[in-house]
Design a protein around this motif. Structure first.
Motif, PDB file in Angstrom:
ATOM      1  N   PHE A  70     -12.421 -43.692   6.941  1.00 25.30           N
ATOM      2  CA  PHE A  70     -13.526 -44.656   7.112  1.00 25.30           C
ATOM      3  C   PHE A  70     -14.378 -44.807   5.857  1.00 25.30           C
ATOM      4  CE2 PHE A  70     -12.444 -45.729  11.230  1.00 25.30           C
ATOM      5  CZ  PHE A  70     -12.188 -44.603  12.007  1.00 25.30           C
ATOM      6  N   ASN A  71     -13.988 -44.142   4.790  1.00 25.82           N
ATOM      7  CA  ASN A  71     -14.744 -44.184   3.535  1.00 25.82           C
ATOM      8  C   ASN A  71     -14.003 -44.891   2.403  1.00 25.82           C
ATOM      9  OD1 ASN A  71     -14.972 -40.822   4.447  1.00 25.82           O
ATOM     10  ND2 ASN A  71     -16.626 -42.263   4.822  1.00 25.82           N
ATOM     11  N   ARG A  72     -12.664 -44.809   2.393  1.00 26.49           N
ATOM     12  CA  ARG A  72     -11.905 -45.163   1.200  1.00 26.49           C
ATOM     13  C   ARG A  72     -12.063 -46.619   0.805  1.00 26.49           C
ATOM     14  NH1 ARG A  72      -8.033 -41.726   3.779  1.00 26.49           N
ATOM     15  NH2 ARG A  72      -6.624 -43.432   4.320  1.00 26.49           N
ATOM     16  N   LEU A  73     -12.059 -47.523   1.794  1.00 23.40           N
ATOM     17  CA  LEU A  73     -12.172 -48.948   1.438  1.00 23.40           C
ATOM     18  C   LEU A  73     -13.472 -49.207   0.690  1.00 23.40           C
ATOM     19  CD1 LEU A  73     -11.325 -51.930   1.573  1.00 23.40           C
ATOM     20  CD2 LEU A  73     -12.504 -52.062   3.790  1.00 23.40           C
ATOM     21  N   TRP A  74     -14.543 -48.556   1.129  1.00 20.39           N
ATOM     22  CA  TRP A  74     -15.872 -48.862   0.585  1.00 20.39           C
ATOM     23  C   TRP A  74     -16.044 -48.267  -0.808  1.00 20.39           C
ATOM     24  CZ3 TRP A  74     -16.765 -52.720   3.291  1.00 20.39           C
ATOM     25  CH2 TRP A  74     -16.259 -52.761   4.611  1.00 20.39           C
ATOM     26  N   THR A  75     -15.358 -47.151  -1.062  1.00 18.20           N
ATOM     27  CA  THR A  75     -15.334 -46.636  -2.433  1.00 18.20           C
ATOM     28  C   THR A  75     -14.615 -47.627  -3.340  1.00 18.20           C
ATOM     29  OG1 THR A  75     -15.101 -44.448  -1.421  1.00 18.20           O
ATOM     30  CG2 THR A  75     -14.848 -44.576  -3.811  1.00 18.20           C
ATOM     31  N   LEU A  76     -13.502 -48.165  -2.846  1.00 18.50           N
ATOM     32  CA  LEU A  76     -12.739 -49.151  -3.617  1.00 18.50           C
ATOM     33  C   LEU A  76     -13.539 -50.440  -3.817  1.00 18.50           C
ATOM     34  CD1 LEU A  76      -9.997 -49.914  -4.921  1.00 18.50           C
ATOM     35  CD2 LEU A  76      -9.251 -50.688  -2.651  1.00 18.50           C
ATOM     36  N   MET A  77     -14.357 -50.817  -2.815  1.00 16.78           N
ATOM     37  CA  MET A  77     -15.168 -52.029  -2.944  1.00 16.78           C
ATOM     38  C   MET A  77     -16.347 -51.812  -3.892  1.00 16.78           C
ATOM     39  SD  MET A  77     -13.663 -54.419  -1.198  1.00 16.78           S
ATOM     40  CE  MET A  77     -12.238 -53.686  -1.980  1.00 16.78           C
ATOM     41  N   GLY A  78     -16.699 -50.565  -4.138  1.00 22.10           N
ATOM     42  CA  GLY A  78     -17.771 -50.260  -5.092  1.00 22.10           C
ATOM     43  C   GLY A  78     -19.152 -50.539  -4.557  1.00 22.10           C
ATOM     44  N   VAL A  79     -19.288 -50.628  -3.226  1.00 24.93           N
ATOM     45  CA  VAL A  79     -20.576 -50.990  -2.619  1.00 24.93           C
ATOM     46  C   VAL A  79     -21.355 -49.740  -2.220  1.00 24.93           C
ATOM     47  CG1 VAL A  79     -19.865 -53.280  -1.839  1.00 24.93           C
ATOM     48  CG2 VAL A  79     -19.385 -51.272  -0.400  1.00 24.93           C
ATOM     49  N   PRO A  80     -22.680 -49.852  -2.105  1.00 26.14           N
ATOM     50  CA  PRO A  80     -23.484 -48.678  -1.758  1.00 26.14           C
ATOM     51  C   PRO A  80     -23.299 -48.269  -0.293  1.00 26.14           C
ATOM     52  CG  PRO A  80     -24.864 -50.635  -1.921  1.00 26.14           C
ATOM     53  CD  PRO A  80     -23.507 -51.029  -2.395  1.00 26.14           C
ATOM     54  N   CYS A  81     -23.154 -46.974  -0.079  1.00 25.65           N
ATOM     55  CA  CYS A  81     -22.953 -46.419   1.266  1.00 25.65           C
ATOM     56  C   CYS A  81     -23.940 -45.272   1.460  1.00 25.65           C
ATOM     57  CB  CYS A  81     -21.537 -45.872   1.425  1.00 25.65           C
ATOM     58  SG  CYS A  81     -20.222 -47.045   1.062  1.00 25.65           S
ATOM     59  N   VAL A  82     -24.545 -45.251   2.633  1.00 25.55           N
ATOM     60  CA  VAL A  82     -25.487 -44.178   2.973  1.00 25.55           C
ATOM     61  C   VAL A  82     -25.092 -43.627   4.337  1.00 25.55           C
ATOM     62  CG1 VAL A  82     -27.904 -43.576   3.395  1.00 25.55           C
ATOM     63  CG2 VAL A  82     -27.336 -45.380   1.757  1.00 25.55           C
ATOM     64  N   THR A  83     -25.002 -42.308   4.456  1.00 21.69           N
ATOM     65  CA  THR A  83     -24.777 -41.719   5.772  1.00 21.69           C
ATOM     66  C   THR A  83     -26.008 -40.928   6.189  1.00 21.69           C
ATOM     67  OG1 THR A  83     -23.318 -40.377   7.165  1.00 21.69           O
ATOM     68  CG2 THR A  83     -23.714 -39.584   4.930  1.00 21.69           C
ATOM     69  N   LEU A  84     -26.284 -40.950   7.472  1.00 20.35           N
ATOM     70  CA  LEU A  84     -27.375 -40.145   8.019  1.00 20.35           C
ATOM     71  C   LEU A  84     -26.929 -39.588   9.371  1.00 20.35           C
ATOM     72  CD1 LEU A  84     -30.047 -42.142   9.892  1.00 20.35           C
ATOM     73  CD2 LEU A  84     -28.272 -43.381   8.635  1.00 20.35           C
ATOM     74  N   PRO A  85     -27.435 -38.418   9.747  1.00 17.73           N
ATOM     75  CA  PRO A  85     -27.033 -37.804  11.022  1.00 17.73           C
ATOM     76  C   PRO A  85     -27.644 -38.560  12.200  1.00 17.73           C
ATOM     77  CG  PRO A  85     -28.634 -36.424   9.888  1.00 17.73           C
ATOM     78  CD  PRO A  85     -28.297 -37.545   8.947  1.00 17.73           C
ATOM     79  N   VAL A  86     -26.860 -38.734  13.271  1.00 18.85           N
ATOM     80  CA  VAL A  86     -27.323 -39.483  14.436  1.00 18.85           C
ATOM     81  C   VAL A  86     -27.285 -38.647  15.699  1.00 18.85           C
ATOM     82  CG1 VAL A  86     -26.721 -41.433  15.960  1.00 18.85           C
ATOM     83  CG2 VAL A  86     -26.666 -41.707  13.462  1.00 18.85           C
ATOM     84  N   ASP A  87     -26.214 -37.850  15.836  1.00 19.79           N
ATOM     85  CA  ASP A  87     -25.997 -37.093  17.077  1.00 19.79           C
ATOM     86  C   ASP A  87     -25.521 -35.681  16.733  1.00 19.79           C
ATOM     87  OD1 ASP A  87     -26.580 -38.427  19.385  1.00 19.79           O
ATOM     88  OD2 ASP A  87     -24.731 -39.587  19.425  1.00 19.79           O
ATOM     89  N   ARG A  88     -25.405 -34.872  17.768  1.00 22.58           N
ATOM     90  CA  ARG A  88     -24.719 -33.595  17.643  1.00 22.58           C
ATOM     91  C   ARG A  88     -23.776 -33.433  18.834  1.00 22.58           C
ATOM     92  NH1 ARG A  88     -26.266 -29.606  13.966  1.00 22.58           N
ATOM     93  NH2 ARG A  88     -28.036 -30.225  12.662  1.00 22.58           N
TER      94      ARG A  88
END
Ligand SMILES: NC(=O)CC(=O)O
Length: 414
Positions: A362-380
């Motif tokens: 779920f990460n690789r395409l966005w690294t290839l697109m060169g766009v900014p990505c931010v992850t934050l915790p939502v659940d446990r």
């Protein structure tokens, strides 16, 4: 966890000295490092500047990033004792800001897929992810308020999500990768880990010398596209639940929410990430492969073996496919009327076992697109493992990605 902004506020108010802040970090490292194993080495006597916007902020530096005061080992015995002559520019920038590059954090060998010995601070029997394992784990364990990492596939977003911290993979080349061991020059991106969105935004704005990035509080309610990336295998139920929870929180906070399905060119770009990555790694690691192949760990050795057979024509075709998708992505945002996309950060919570680093699909395409990505915790999960989501903005819109992530973070707390 240690909030960078909280430490800065206490130092600015005179309630804590920069040396005192470093002392707090050393105490936290002494308490948690034996269980977590996030660090390669710690500087016993660093320079601690008395002033600067990041005075007193200890930073973990992923051990593929050159440091003049500490060894840089690349996670490999091939580089035992290697001492770069100079700091990587990002490390030099931290020092200019008054920060203290206090420790090197563990990396998978050459930032690929073979695991480190680092454990997930939330559950020692689970992977912290990779390749920026130590940076994510050190922040999650409360040992450091800030750490640098890199992403070629999913090496910032995935470990950040697995460890329950905020991870930022900025726009491609927002931060210089000079002095960072290269795996793929078209993909390698320098980013960071922090306790909260505002902490991460503050650090990125200073590192990139772009103050607007930190104005996460000022942005209006965003138009959000909910994306399930159905060109790859479906996630675990907890990832879907986290995505739904984040979307509902954003909607409560005034965001406009709409589902989005990407057209075929994006699935095609997703499929060629590996061709670009491994063709370039074949050249980037040619010396190590030629002179120390037997010292390479199994996953990396196998990947480089296979990369020997990638035709240049295939690599060039993959680059054309990626370029076409990047141009199409601009239309997705503009014609679709989206400010950000909201999607999975990882297939689920951190998997059990320390013999792997999880799946970056779920990460690789966005690294290839060169766009900014931010992850934050939502659940446990019921086992107490964090589950994150991923916010994606258009190229160069790092502040908007952080603003939307901050809106979701605040809405989840209400
Ligand atoms: N360096 C990378 O991003 C590889 C990974 O996703 O683990």
């Amino acid at each position: 966890m240690l909030s960078l902004l909280d430490l800065c506020a206490r130092i600015d108010a005179g309630r804590l000295t920069p040396e005192g802040a470093i002392g707090l970090v050393r105490e936290a490292i002494a308490a948690r490092e034996p269980e977590v194993g996030a660090l390669v080495c710690v500087d016993p006597a660093p320079v601690v500047p008395g002033k600067g916007p990041l005075a007193g902020i200890a930073v973990g530096i992923k051990d593929i990033i050159d440091t003049a005061d500490l060894p840089t080992r690349m996670g490999s015995a091939i580089y035992d004792g290697w001492r770069p002559r100079a700091d990587a520019p990002a490390v030099a920038r931290l020092k200019t800001l008054g920060a203290v590059p206090l420790a090197k954090t563990t990396t998978t060998p050459f930032a690929f897929l073979d695991p480190t010995a680092t454990r997930n601070p939330n559950h020692p029997g689970h992977t912290p992810g990779g390749s920026s394992a130590g940076s994510a784990a050190a922040v999650a364990a409360g040992m450091l308020p800030l750490a640098l990492g890199t992403q070629t596939g999913g090496s910032i977003i995935r470990p950040a999500a697995f460890c329950g911290v905020v991870g930022v993979k900025p726009s491609f080349r927002l931060l210089p990768t000079v002095g960072v061991k290269c795996y793929s020059w078209a993909l390698d991106t320098l980013g960071l880990f922090a306790a909260g969105v505002a902490d991460a935004a503050h650090a990125l704005a200073l590192l990139a010398d772009r103050p607007a990035i930190a104005r996460v509080e000022e942005a209006g309610a965003p138009r959000i596209g909910i994306l399930r990336q159905d060109f790859c295998a479906a996630p675990e139920p907890e990832a879907e639940a986290a995505l739904a929870r984040a979307a509902q929180a954003a909607e409560r906070a005034g965001a406009a929410i709409r589902d989005l399905t990407l057209p075929a060119p994006f699935g095609e770009a997703f499929a060629v990430h590996g061709t670009i990555q491994d063709y370039e790694a074949r050249q980037a690691l040619a010396w190590e492969y030629a002179t120390h192949r037997d010292a390479l760990p199994p996953r990396l050795r196998a990947a480089l073996d296979a990369a020997q057979g990638i035709e240049t024509a295939s690599y060039d075709a993959a680059r054309r496919t990626a370029h076409h998708a990047r141009r199409g992505l601009k239309d997705v945002f503009s014609e679709g009327g989206f400010d950000v996309l909201l999607t999975y950060a990882a297939p689920g919570a951190a998997p059990a076992g320390l013999d792997h680093t999880g799946d970056s699909r779920f990460n690789r395409l966005w690294t290839l697109m060169g766009v900014p990505c931010v992850t934050l915790p939502v659940d446990r999960t019921s086992a107490g493992l964090p589950v994150g989501i991923q916010v994606i903005a258009r190229f160069g819109d790092d502040g908007r990605a952080l603003a939307a992530a901050g809106l979701i973070e605040r809405a989840l707390r209400e």
